[in-house]
Motif scaffolding. Structure first.
Motif, mmCIF file in Angstrom:
data_model
loop_
_atom_site.group_PDB
_atom_site.id
_atom_site.type_symbol
_atom_site.label_atom_id
_atom_site.label_comp_id
_atom_site.label_asym_id
_atom_site.label_seq_id
_atom_site.Cartn_x
_atom_site.Cartn_y
_atom_site.Cartn_z
ATOM 1 N N PHE A 270 3.836 8.968 -2.027
ATOM 2 C CA PHE A 270 3.460 9.266 -3.410
ATOM 3 C C PHE A 270 4.223 10.498 -3.903
ATOM 4 N N HIS A 271 5.512 10.419 -3.777
ATOM 5 C CA HIS A 271 6.428 11.507 -4.133
ATOM 6 C C HIS A 271 6.467 11.674 -5.655
ATOM 7 N N PRO A 272 6.660 12.911 -6.158
ATOM 8 C CA PRO A 272 6.715 13.136 -7.612
ATOM 9 C C PRO A 272 7.777 12.325 -8.333
ATOM 10 N N ARG A 273 8.862 11.958 -7.636
ATOM 11 C CA ARG A 273 9.892 11.158 -8.296
ATOM 12 C C ARG A 273 9.590 9.672 -8.237
ATOM 13 N N ILE A 274 8.623 9.282 -7.421
ATOM 14 C CA ILE A 274 8.215 7.880 -7.356
ATOM 15 C C ILE A 274 7.063 7.628 -8.317
ATOM 16 N N ILE A 275 6.091 8.539 -8.316
ATOM 17 C CA ILE A 275 4.982 8.473 -9.270
ATOM 18 C C ILE A 275 4.943 9.809 -9.989
ATOM 19 N N ARG A 276 5.446 9.849 -11.204
ATOM 20 C CA ARG A 276 5.594 11.114 -11.929
ATOM 21 C C ARG A 276 4.261 11.639 -12.458
ATOM 22 N N ASN A 277 3.325 10.763 -12.739
ATOM 23 C CA ASN A 277 2.000 11.190 -13.181
ATOM 24 C C ASN A 277 1.219 11.642 -11.947
ATOM 25 N N ARG A 278 1.069 12.951 -11.768
ATOM 26 C CA ARG A 278 0.500 13.473 -10.534
ATOM 27 C C ARG A 278 -1.005 13.221 -10.406
ATOM 28 N N LYS A 279 -1.713 13.202 -11.524
ATOM 29 C CA LYS A 279 -3.133 12.870 -11.454
ATOM 30 C C LYS A 279 -3.313 11.439 -10.970
ATOM 31 N N MET A 280 -2.468 10.564 -11.472
ATOM 32 C CA MET A 280 -2.515 9.168 -11.039
ATOM 33 C C MET A 280 -2.127 9.060 -9.563
ATOM 34 N N ALA A 281 -1.164 9.865 -9.129
ATOM 35 C CA ALA A 281 -0.728 9.842 -7.736
ATOM 36 C C ALA A 281 -1.858 10.257 -6.802
ATOM 37 N N VAL A 282 -2.604 11.288 -7.186
ATOM 38 C CA VAL A 282 -3.733 11.746 -6.376
ATOM 39 C C VAL A 282 -4.800 10.655 -6.268
ATOM 40 N N LEU A 283 -5.115 10.032 -7.386
ATOM 41 C CA LEU A 283 -6.132 8.975 -7.393
ATOM 42 C C LEU A 283 -5.685 7.769 -6.560
ATOM 43 N N LEU A 284 -4.412 7.423 -6.687
ATOM 44 C CA LEU A 284 -3.891 6.288 -5.932
ATOM 45 C C LEU A 284 -3.892 6.568 -4.435
ATOM 46 N N LEU A 285 -3.495 7.787 -4.060
ATOM 47 C CA LEU A 285 -3.493 8.147 -2.641
ATOM 48 C C LEU A 285 -4.906 8.096 -2.079
ATOM 49 N N PHE A 286 -5.861 8.645 -2.827
ATOM 50 C CA PHE A 286 -7.258 8.620 -2.384
ATOM 51 C C PHE A 286 -7.742 7.184 -2.219
ATOM 52 N N PHE A 287 -7.425 6.349 -3.189
ATOM 53 C CA PHE A 287 -7.852 4.944 -3.146
ATOM 54 C C PHE A 287 -7.228 4.215 -1.961
ATOM 55 N N VAL A 288 -5.936 4.411 -1.760
ATOM 56 C CA VAL A 288 -5.221 3.743 -0.670
ATOM 57 C C VAL A 288 -5.754 4.199 0.683
ATOM 58 N N ALA A 289 -5.987 5.505 0.834
ATOM 59 C CA ALA A 289 -6.471 6.034 2.107
ATOM 60 C C ALA A 289 -7.874 5.508 2.418
ATOM 61 N N VAL A 290 -8.746 5.518 1.419
ATOM 62 C CA VAL A 290 -10.120 5.027 1.626
ATOM 63 C C VAL A 290 -10.117 3.536 1.927
ATOM 64 N N MET A 291 -9.291 2.780 1.200
ATOM 65 C CA MET A 291 -9.201 1.339 1.450
ATOM 66 C C MET A 291 -8.643 1.052 2.839
ATOM 67 N N GLY A 292 -7.753 1.910 3.306
ATOM 68 C CA GLY A 292 -7.172 1.714 4.626
ATOM 69 C C GLY A 292 -8.207 1.740 5.728
ATOM 70 N N ILE A 293 -9.202 2.602 5.583
ATOM 71 C CA ILE A 293 -10.205 2.738 6.639
ATOM 72 C C ILE A 293 -11.454 1.883 6.392
ATOM 73 N N SER A 294 -11.625 1.383 5.170
ATOM 74 C CA SER A 294 -12.845 0.631 4.854
ATOM 75 C C SER A 294 -12.595 -0.835 4.504
ATOM 76 N N LYS A 295 -11.327 -1.274 4.545
ATOM 77 C CA LYS A 295 -11.026 -2.638 4.084
ATOM 78 C C LYS A 295 -11.684 -3.719 4.933
ATOM 79 N N GLY A 296 -11.906 -3.430 6.209
ATOM 80 C CA GLY A 296 -12.555 -4.414 7.069
ATOM 81 C C GLY A 296 -13.994 -4.635 6.686
ATOM 82 N N ALA A 297 -14.702 -3.526 6.465
ATOM 83 C CA ALA A 297 -16.107 -3.622 6.060
ATOM 84 C C ALA A 297 -16.229 -4.243 4.678
ATOM 85 N N LEU A 298 -15.291 -3.922 3.790
ATOM 86 C CA LEU A 298 -15.313 -4.485 2.436
ATOM 87 C C LEU A 298 -15.087 -5.992 2.463
ATOM 88 N N ALA A 299 -14.232 -6.428 3.373
ATOM 89 C CA ALA A 299 -13.930 -7.858 3.473
ATOM 90 C C ALA A 299 -15.131 -8.665 3.925
#
Length: 239
Positions: free
Chosen positions: A149-178
């Protein structure tokens, strides 16, 4: 490569951004091993899972630290974009290994202090070796996820933070969610295989090399996709 590594390390250490995740991980280890005894496999797996989140933050904060002007000057000097970006990722890997050693060394020392009563059974060499490997795998996965989530890949930093949080949480909880929403299995592969890796050790009393086969394969495949994707995107993204 050596000079680039020294440069990146000096830049990161001078920013003191590594201090916070380092302290957070130490606090976690102190509290997590506060009441004994523990199951070796489950405690090491949990510690590795926490390290994934810590290193995701480290990877993200390191990308935030980069100065575009300085980066352009260094790129012009070495005239090798791939080498530059690989050196940045290598620094993150080294930090991940150091954090992994701390994650294993702390309970080992604590176990000696408590006359080998920290765990529910005697610690074996395989536990230490595989436990350290598991920590390194999760640190690698976290660092590559956060740095993507580099600044040159996602320039909107607030969006980058939210996306990273979402991706990280989904990474560890996707099995239970499924289990509740089977349809999510169709897109679960997009997220880091944190759940898949930790699930490989669920219910085990002993670490084993066969159990490491899936975690190693998933981490290598996902991690290298992130590395290649990040480097290619950074090469194409304009300053």
């Amino acid at each position: 490569m050596k000079n680039l590594l020294v440069y990146h390390f000096k830049t990161y250490l001078k920013s003191y951004k590594l201090l916070l995740p380092f302290l957070i991980y130490l606090i976690y280890l102190f509290t997590a091993y506060g009441i004994m005894p523990f199951s070796i496999v489950s405690s090491f797996s949990e510690s590795a899972g926490v390290l994934f989140f810590i290193m995701a933050y480290v990877g993200f904060s390191y990308a935030e630290l980069e100065n575009p002007i300085t980066e352009q000057l260094v790129l012009l000097r070495i005239n090798n974009d791939t080498l530059y970006y690989l050196s940045r990722l290598t620094v993150l890997l080294i930090i991940g290994v150091v954090m992994s050693i701390i994650g294993i060394l702390y309970p080992l020392v604590l176990n000696v202090i408590n006359n080998n009563h920290l765990f529910t059974r005697n610690l074996q060499f395989e536990d230490v070796a595989i436990g350290l490997s598991l920590h390194c795998l999760m640190a690698f996965l976290g660092a590559m996820t956060g740095s993507f989530f580099h600044p040159r890949i996602i320039r909107n930093r607030k969006m980058a933070v939210l996306l990273l949080f979402f991706v990280a949480v989904m990474g560890i909880s996707k099995g239970a969610l499924a289990d509740y929403f089977p349809q999510t299995r169709l897109i679960a592969w997009v997220f880091p295989p944190v759940f898949d890796i930790l699930a490989a050790f669920t219910g085990l009393e002993f670490f084993s090399l066969p159990a490491m086969a899936l975690p190693v394969a998933l981490t290598i495949i996902y991690g290298f996709v992130l590395i290649i994707g990040q480097i290619e995107l950074l090469k194409r993204a304009k300053f």
